[in-house]
Design a protein around this motif. Structure first.
Motif, short mmCIF file in Angstrom:
data_model
loop_
_atom_site.label_atom_id
_atom_site.label_comp_id
_atom_site.label_asym_id
_atom_site.label_seq_id
_atom_site.Cartn_x
_atom_site.Cartn_y
_atom_site.Cartn_z
N THR A 165 -4.25 5.65 28.71
CA THR A 165 -3.12 4.87 28.59
C THR A 165 -2.60 4.65 27.18
OG1 THR A 165 -3.67 3.40 30.51
CG2 THR A 165 -2.05 2.63 29.15
N TYR B 236 11.91 6.12 27.20
CA TYR B 236 11.33 4.69 27.35
C TYR B 236 11.21 4.29 28.91
CZ TYR B 236 11.95 3.37 22.55
OH TYR B 236 11.56 3.23 21.06
N ILE B 237 11.78 4.94 29.69
CA ILE B 237 11.52 4.86 31.26
C ILE B 237 10.11 5.32 31.51
CG2 ILE B 237 12.08 5.75 33.62
CD1 ILE B 237 14.90 6.09 32.24
N PHE B 238 9.63 6.61 30.78
CA PHE B 238 8.32 6.80 31.31
C PHE B 238 7.30 5.91 30.44
CE2 PHE B 238 10.92 10.84 31.55
CZ PHE B 238 10.48 10.98 32.88
N ALA C 84 7.66 2.66 30.08
CA ALA C 84 7.66 1.75 30.97
C ALA C 84 6.55 2.10 32.16
CB ALA C 84 8.86 1.14 31.63
N ILE C 85 6.97 3.03 32.95
CA ILE C 85 6.19 3.45 34.07
C ILE C 85 4.53 3.63 33.50
CG2 ILE C 85 5.70 5.51 35.89
CD1 ILE C 85 8.75 5.89 35.66
N VAL C 86 4.18 4.24 32.44
CA VAL C 86 2.75 4.27 32.37
C VAL C 86 2.24 3.24 31.73
CG1 VAL C 86 1.37 5.34 30.24
CG2 VAL C 86 2.95 6.87 31.46
N PHE D 239 2.82 0.20 33.04
CA PHE D 239 2.89 -0.90 34.32
C PHE D 239 1.79 -0.15 34.92
CE2 PHE D 239 3.74 -1.13 38.81
CZ PHE D 239 3.92 -2.63 38.79
N PHE D 240 1.61 1.20 35.25
CA PHE D 240 0.42 1.46 36.04
C PHE D 240 -0.95 1.45 35.16
CE2 PHE D 240 3.83 3.36 38.63
CZ PHE D 240 3.36 2.86 40.04
#
Length: 169
Positions: A98, A116-118, A120-122, A124-125
């Motif tokens: 991560t 930045y979308i990616f 946030a996704i990384v 979060f998960f």
């Protein structure tokens, strides 16, 4: 002043990528060390017991004994646990993966803002996996799997079947 700005630009992605794993691990350790609410409830019930008249104390006394027995059982279980090294290695692997992914994505986001979308996704998960993985930090004796390959004790699993076959014959 330019040197400070250059260091900030260089270190910002690194520091940002370490926030999610560090926060997830902090949450796991904080929950592990937190004083249980059962102790607080027992103290409140003990104060209530002291303030009640003699004839009304029986129910509260049973409640306090029940809470104390439940708490002592939980503490004995907690003290008898063992480290789950495979779970710890997996948690460290997820934290490193991560962090590296976030670092690379933040470096990409400096030139391409849609990254930045990616991020946030990384984040979060990855954070979710680390928080959920914190539950696998220890092995408890009552959760160990039996040695049988069928997932249970072979004698226990075969007993009802043998009994039925004998009664039908």
């Amino acid at each position: 002043m330019d040197e400070i700005l250059n260091w900030t630009i260089k270190l910002a992605p690194l520091m940002s990528s370490l926030i999610v794993p560090a926060a997830s691990l902090w949450i796991n350790f904080r929950n592990e060390r937190q004083d249980p609410s059962a102790v607080h409830a027992m103290k409140q019930n003990a104060k209530l017991y002291d303030s009640l008249p003699e004839d009304a104390r029986e129910s509260i006394e049973r409640l306090i004994k029940f809470q104390a027995a439940k708490y002592s059982k939980e503490m004995i279980r907690k003290e008898s646990r063992q480290a789950n090294w495979s779970g710890r290695v997996a948690l460290i692997f997820v934290a490193v993966l991560t962090s590296v992914s976030l670092y690379l994505l933040i470096m990409l986001a400096l030139s391409w803002p849609w990254a930045y979308i990616f991020v946030a996704i990384v984040a979060f998960f990855g954070g979710g996996l680390m928080i959920a993985g914190g539950l696998q930090w220890f092995k408890y004796p009552d959760e160990e799997e039996p040695a049988s390959s069928a997932g249970g004790d072979a004698d226990t699993l075969d007993a009802p079947i043998d009994t039925q076959e004998k009664t039908e014959a």
